[in-house]
Design an enzyme around this catalytic site. Structure first.
Site, PDB file in Angstrom:
ATOM      1  N   ASP A 129       0.813  -1.206   0.000  1.00 53.26           N
ATOM      2  CA  ASP A 129       0.000   0.000   0.000  1.00 53.26           C
ATOM      3  C   ASP A 129       0.854   1.268   0.000  1.00 53.26           C
ATOM      4  OD1 ASP A 129      -2.493  -1.249   0.029  1.00 53.26           O
ATOM      5  OD2 ASP A 129      -2.483  -1.458   2.213  1.00 53.26           O
ATOM      6  N   TYR A 167       6.228 -10.112   6.794  1.00 51.72           N
ATOM      7  CA  TYR A 167       6.151  -8.676   7.030  1.00 51.72           C
ATOM      8  C   TYR A 167       6.633  -8.355   8.445  1.00 51.72           C
ATOM      9  CZ  TYR A 167       3.193  -8.040   2.872  1.00 51.72           C
ATOM     10  OH  TYR A 167       2.706  -7.996   1.596  1.00 51.72           O
TER      11      TYR A 167
END
Length: 256
Positions: free
Chosen positions: A63, A121
């Site tokens: 994002d 992540y």
């Protein structure tokens, strides 16, 4: 004709790049009209090098404001450059906040998205203000209980319907993901959350971090977190963690 078959018919080879980037100035990975994106900048450089439009595929569609240490990118193109030469030329053309650190050219088929077996992540939360690292972590002034956070992370392990921890309009037909690892680590002046899964929904990691922090801050209860995770029903409101603390650490891919 299928696009990939067309590339083979044109004697084009699979190119694979491994890249890192500071996502602060970009509207995410995926190319969009009239705004800077990581994919758009890379394809612009590739177009200059190969003299034609190049369509890239990224393993993760990060994002806006999210960073990456190991993003995997694939595309078809003629073998005009040796891998190291292509990497060198791209790095000279790309802005300082995008770097190519590995390059592979192969006759074997590879798709960065569909040959991805999982991703790792990391989310960073700073206990104090860090001027030189402000782009890469969330400065949170509240109290965070590392033991409580660790217990919540353990609940995430396994296969769950994560629809509550995503954007509803972007939900895939199957919102179930399998999480292999999820844990917190505490350092002198920051906390870090690590998560390894087979796939992730849109904004899922940031949503999970925001919910766990909300439990620590008593905005939502431990029971509410469990219910949302196990029943897929949003029973409490919470805010997603901001994007700049999130980084794609590693893509687990079946590289040729």
């Amino acid at each position: 004709m299928n696009f990939w078959l067309f590339c083979f018919a044109m004697n084009e080879l699979t190119h694979i790049l491994r890249i890192s980037y500071d996502g602060t100035e970009y509207f995410g990975w995926q190319k969009q009209p009239n705004v800077p994106t990581v994919q758009g900048v890379i394809e612009q450089s590739l177009r200059k090098l190969f003299g034609k439009e190049i369509r890239t595929v990224g393993a993760s569609r990060t994002d806006r404001g999210v960073h990456a240490i190991d993003q995997v990118v694939s595309f078809f193109a003629p073998k005009r450059y040796e891998p190291k030469d292509l990497m060198r030329r791209l790095n000279k053309m790309l802005p300082a906040d995008i770097a190519v650190w590995d390059s592979i050219v192969t006759e074997k088929t590879f798709n960065a998205r569909f040959d991805c077996e999982g991703k790792i992540y990391r989310y960073r939360i700073f206990k104090r203000k860090k001027a030189l690292e402000a782009r890469f972590g969330w400065w949170y002034e509240g109290e965070l209980d590392i033991n409580l956070l660790g217990g919540l992370a353990e609940l995430i392990l396994g296969e769950h319907d994560f629809r509550v921890f995503s954007i509803q309009k972007d939900l895939p037909e199957n919102p179930r993901c399998t999480i292999f690892e999820a844990y917190w680590r505490e350092f002198d002046d920051e906390l870090q959350f690590f998560i390894f899964g087979d796939r992730f929904l849109h904004k899922m990691v940031r949503s999970l971090v925001g919910a766990m922090v909300a439990v620590c801050g008593k905005q939502i209860s431990d029971a509410d977190f469990r219910k949302m995770l196990y029943d897929g029903v949003r029973v409490s409101e919470f805010r997603n963690a901001p994007p700049h603390g999130l980084c794609l650490l590693e893509v687990k891919a079946r590289l040729p």
